[in-house]
Design an enzyme around this catalytic site. Structure first.
Site, PDB file in Angstrom:
ATOM      1  CG  HIS A  46       0.862 -16.445   7.678  1.00 25.22           C
ATOM      2  ND1 HIS A  46      -0.356 -15.895   7.976  1.00 25.22           N
ATOM      3  CD2 HIS A  46       0.977 -16.359   6.322  1.00 25.22           C
ATOM      4  CE1 HIS A  46      -0.942 -15.502   6.870  1.00 25.22           C
ATOM      5  NE2 HIS A  46      -0.168 -15.778   5.847  1.00 25.22           N
ATOM      6  CB  CYS A 101      -6.629 -26.076   7.989  1.00 29.40           C
ATOM      7  SG  CYS A 101      -7.093 -26.919   9.519  1.00 29.40           S
ATOM      8  CD  GLU A 131      -9.354 -18.894   8.549  1.00 31.22           C
ATOM      9  OE1 GLU A 131      -8.283 -19.040   9.180  1.00 31.22           O
ATOM     10  OE2 GLU A 131     -10.473 -19.058   9.066  1.00 31.22           O
ATOM     11  CB  CYS A 200      -9.430 -24.290  14.858  1.00 30.73           C
ATOM     12  SG  CYS A 200      -7.813 -23.631  15.254  1.00 30.73           S
TER      13      CYS A 200
HETATM   14  S1  SF4 Z   1      -4.783 -22.840  13.397  1.00 25.43           S
HETATM   15 FE1  SF4 Z   1      -6.615 -24.132  13.391  1.00 25.43          FE
HETATM   16  S2  SF4 Z   1      -7.645 -23.703  11.444  1.00 25.43           S
HETATM   17 FE2  SF4 Z   1      -5.548 -22.909  11.288  1.00 25.43          FE
HETATM   18  S3  SF4 Z   1      -4.391 -24.579  10.360  1.00 25.43           S
HETATM   19 FE3  SF4 Z   1      -4.231 -24.831  12.580  1.00 25.43          FE
HETATM   20  S4  SF4 Z   1      -5.921 -26.260  13.131  1.00 25.43           S
HETATM   21 FE4  SF4 Z   1      -6.327 -25.450  11.093  1.00 25.43          FE
END
Ligand code: SF4
Length: 314
Positions: A46, A101, A131, A200
């Site tokens: 994004h 991811c 997501e 995360c």
């Molecule tokens: S924010 Fe966290 S879950 Fe999202 S792409 Fe980055 S590491 Fe992966």
């Protein structure tokens, strides 16, 4: 004319996470290996600046698989996709690269395990975020229950209170999610948690860095897209930590500098999908109007890296 002083407290870590870095690399390497066009389902991450940069290299962004012609490579975004998207791609014989991811995939795996064990799964997340659509689309037997806030957790109706499990979106507010989980655990004491935290490392670290500087700032700017979940959460964390004047902007041109009137200490961070160049652009714009001192506020170092799909490395 003397410029007024401005101290910028620069949050660390900030900006790109390993999942975003990997997703962008997948599109770039696909363009290099297969040549343009490469189709990407949904914004790869994004951020408009990133998306426009990839478009210039020959990437074409679409929302649905049906918009992708035959015989061109397709990439699925870092946010993950429902199982039905893989099934449709297989049915059409498409060549696709999955840029989900690995930390989102981990949530999908948890949800599968919960379903296999016969639990009803609750997803804590924001309705409509890609997501969340992708994670809810992992279920094959019964739909997940979505909980967005404490109030919904208080009134949620479940099939069997003793046979429940939960997972969460990866980019939520650490504090708000802990409160929602506390409500669920009070109402359903036997609810199963994910094996490992779903929010995360990048989300957690960026929020910790904002917490470390928010109480010292007169204002906080988060560089990120309006549809970026983790960026929105950073501005909220700033407000919750006492920096009421916290905003999210995409880049320096979006800032009305009168907003900085009276500000002597400015916190600055960037969401996980915002490139560092946009942070430096904002600092440079401030330097035109202020005598700027930059102070790093680093709470931890990150060294996470994710491997690339084999199709792109062989
Ligand atoms: S924010 Fe966290 S879950 Fe999202 S792409 Fe980055 S590491 Fe992966």
């Amino acid at each position: 004319m003397n410029k007024p002083p401005l101290t910028i407290l620069l949050a660390g870590p900030r900006g790109f996470c390993a999942g975003v870095d990997r997703a962008i690399r997948i599109v770039e390497l696909a363009l290099k290996k297969y040549g343009p066009p490469v189709y990407v389902r949904h914004e790869i991450v994004h951020n408009r600046y990133v998306v426009e940069g990839l478009e210039k290299q020959g990437a074409i962004f679409v929302e649905e698989l049906e918009e992708i012609p035959e015989n061109v490579p397709a990439v699925f975004s870092a946010h993950g996709v429902p199982k039905s998207v893989f099934a449709e791609a297989e049915e059409r014989g498409m060549f696709y690269l999955d840029a989900t991811c690995p930390l989102v995939t981990k949530v999908h795996v948890d949800a599968h395990r919960q379903e296999r064990d016969g639990s009803e799964t609750i997803l804590i997340g924001h309705a409509g975020h890609p997501e969340v659509i992708g994670t809810m689309g992992q279920m094959t037997k019964r739909p997940m229950l979505l909980v967005e806030n404490k109030e919904q957790a208080e009134t949620l109706k479940v099939g069997d209170p003793d046979n429940l499990a939960f997972v969460t979106q990866t980019t939520l507010s650490v504090d708000d999610t802990a409160e929602i989980v506390r409500v669920l655990q009070r109402r359903f004491p036997n609810i199963q948690a994910p094996r490992k935290e779903d929010i995360c490392y990048a989300t957690t670290n960026r929020q910790a860095a904002v917490k470390a500087l928010a109480s010292r700032c007169d204002a906080l700017i988060v560089i990120g897209a309006p549809n970026s979940s983790n960026s929105n959460r950073l501005a909220e964390v700033g407000k919750n930590q006492g920096c009421e004047k916290s905003i999210l902007i995409e880049r320096a041109a979006d800032l009305d500098f009168t907003w900085l009137d009276g500000v002597q200490k400015l916190g600055l961070t960037a969401g996980a999908s915002a490139p560092e160049i946009l942070v430096q652009e904002l600092i440079a714009a401030c330097e035109e109007k202020f005598s700027v001192t930059v102070e790093d506020v680093n709470v931890t170092d990150e060294d996470v890296e994710f491997s690339l799909p084999r199709a792109l490395t062989s």
